[in-house]
Design an enzyme around this catalytic site. Structure first.
Site, mmCIF file in Angstrom:
data_model
loop_
_atom_site.group_PDB
_atom_site.id
_atom_site.type_symbol
_atom_site.label_atom_id
_atom_site.label_comp_id
_atom_site.label_asym_id
_atom_site.label_seq_id
_atom_site.Cartn_x
_atom_site.Cartn_y
_atom_site.Cartn_z
ATOM 1 N N CYS A 132 0.827 -1.209 0.000
ATOM 2 C CA CYS A 132 0.000 0.000 0.000
ATOM 3 C C CYS A 132 0.861 1.258 0.000
ATOM 4 C CB CYS A 132 -0.934 -0.027 1.212
ATOM 5 S SG CYS A 132 -1.935 1.460 1.321
ATOM 6 N N CYS A 135 -0.476 4.076 2.141
ATOM 7 C CA CYS A 135 -0.289 3.939 3.593
ATOM 8 C C CYS A 135 1.168 4.191 3.976
ATOM 9 C CB CYS A 135 -0.630 2.531 4.067
ATOM 10 S SG CYS A 135 -2.062 1.813 3.307
ATOM 11 N N ASP A 136 2.101 3.680 3.186
ATOM 12 C CA ASP A 136 3.492 3.633 3.630
ATOM 13 C C ASP A 136 4.447 4.538 2.861
ATOM 14 O OD1 ASP A 136 2.668 1.706 5.436
ATOM 15 O OD2 ASP A 136 3.010 0.072 4.027
#
Ligand code: NAP
Length: 315
Positions: A132, A135-136
């Protein structure tokens, strides 16, 4: 006992919830460990109709949820581990909630990111391996990262990562990309992106502080090499979340639920499927929402005793 239970809270499940709640069917919506589904892992959604300047994925999902709640949908947190369709009412075993009985069921559990299944991958999730970018990506500010995959997801994530990373390398196993032309052009026009085409990932290389490289094989020359990197983002598609059904609903060989064409009806009367869990072709937020609406209308008709299809038709 509920009249209708909806499993999953992506655009399909939430649209079904809006329609059924508005029809006064008092749906119970069970959300798993990723409320809002895949769109909560994305940034801007530019192609959902009605948003001229785009909309942030999490905001879109939050709005859909509030809209469903406004009409009386009830949300519960839990994880379905087994289903029993042998007699009415149907029974669901839900971690955290116990047994739930229902007259009908809408399956909208979506799909999850696939992994490469190569050495070093699983053990380094959270240590440089991610599925992701949204997200990261932030953790890779000023660093060099690899994206694996040649589809729209890989292109989108690569472009997104260039906001943080100093360099983004796309590793793809063929010379041709699978991605749509517009997404390919965007990546090709991004000067922070470079390409390692015709390369298959073999192993994630990591040290004490996490990922340091990706070993790949050139599919033409068969030569192997290690590409140095601080992070590896795997964007190679998704697997439908159907394992909890334990074979009680008919699926294709890859686990996608079979529905009677043009409907959301599964092989079990009163059980409907919508969104990515039954769609390996379109997989868009808007198509998921569309099939969510269909599932709600199909469930409503079923509960009213007006089933439109011949259940003997095998799937
Ligand atoms: P996808 O289209 O299935 O592409 C998966 C990619 O990963 C392919 O290039 C595939 O290679 C590669 N791959 C699969 N397994 C692999 C393995 N074991 N090792 C190495 N490479 C592997 O999946 P997606 O990119 O997630 O897209 C899914 C759907 O969502 C598509 O319909 C797409 O259009 C849609 N989508 C749309 C947008 C948008 O419009 N903004 C954004 C994201 C996704 P091969 O090509 O060789 O098979």
């Amino acid at each position: 006992m509920g009249k209708v239970v909806i499993l999953g809270t992506g655009p399909a499940g939430l649209t079904a919830a809006i329609y059924l709640a508005r029809a006064n069917m008092k749906p119970i919506v069970i959300e798993g460990d990723q409320p809002g589904g895949q769109l909560t892992l994305t940034t801007e959604v530019e192609n959902f109709p009605g948003f001229i300047d785009g909309v942030m994925g999490p905001e879109l999902m939050d709005n859909m949820r509030k809209q469903a709640e406004r009409f009386g949908a009830e949300f519960k947190r839990g994880w379905v581990t087994d289903v029993d369709f042998s007699a009415k009412p149907y029974r669901l075993q839900v971690n955290g909630l116990g047994e739930i009985e229902t007259e009908s069921l809408i399956l909208s559990t979506g799909a999850s990111a696939k992994l490469l299944n190569i050495p070093g991958e699983k053990e380094n999730i959270g240590r440089g391996v991610s599925t992701c970018a949204t997200c990261d990506g932030f953790f890779f500010r000023g660093k060099k990262v690899i994206i694996v995959g040649g589809g729209d997801s890989a292109m989108e994530e690569a472009n997104f990562l260039t906001k943080f990373a100093s360099e983004v390398i796309i590793v793809h196993r063929r010379n041709e990309l699978r991605a749509s032309k517009i997404m390919q052009d965007r990546s090709r026009g991004n000067e922070k992106i470079s390409w390692e085409l015709n390369k298959s990932p073999l192993e994630v290389i990591a040290g004490e502080n996490g990922v340091t490289g990706l070993k790949v094989k050139d599919n033409e020359t068969k030569e192997e090499k290690v590409i140095q990197t601080d992070g590896i983002f795997v964007a190679i598609g998704h697997t439908p979340n159907t394992s909890f059904l334990n074979g009680h609903i008919n699926t294709d060989e890859t686990g996608y639920i079979n529905v009677i064409p043009g409907t959301t009806e599964t092989n079990v009367p009163g059980v409907f499927a919508c969104g990515d869990v039954q769609d390996k072709k379109y997989r868009q937020a808007i198509t998921a929402a569309g099939t969510g609406c269909m599932a709600a209308l199909d469930a409503e008709r079923y509960l009213e005793g007006n089933t439109v299809h011949d259940w003997s038709k095998s799937l």
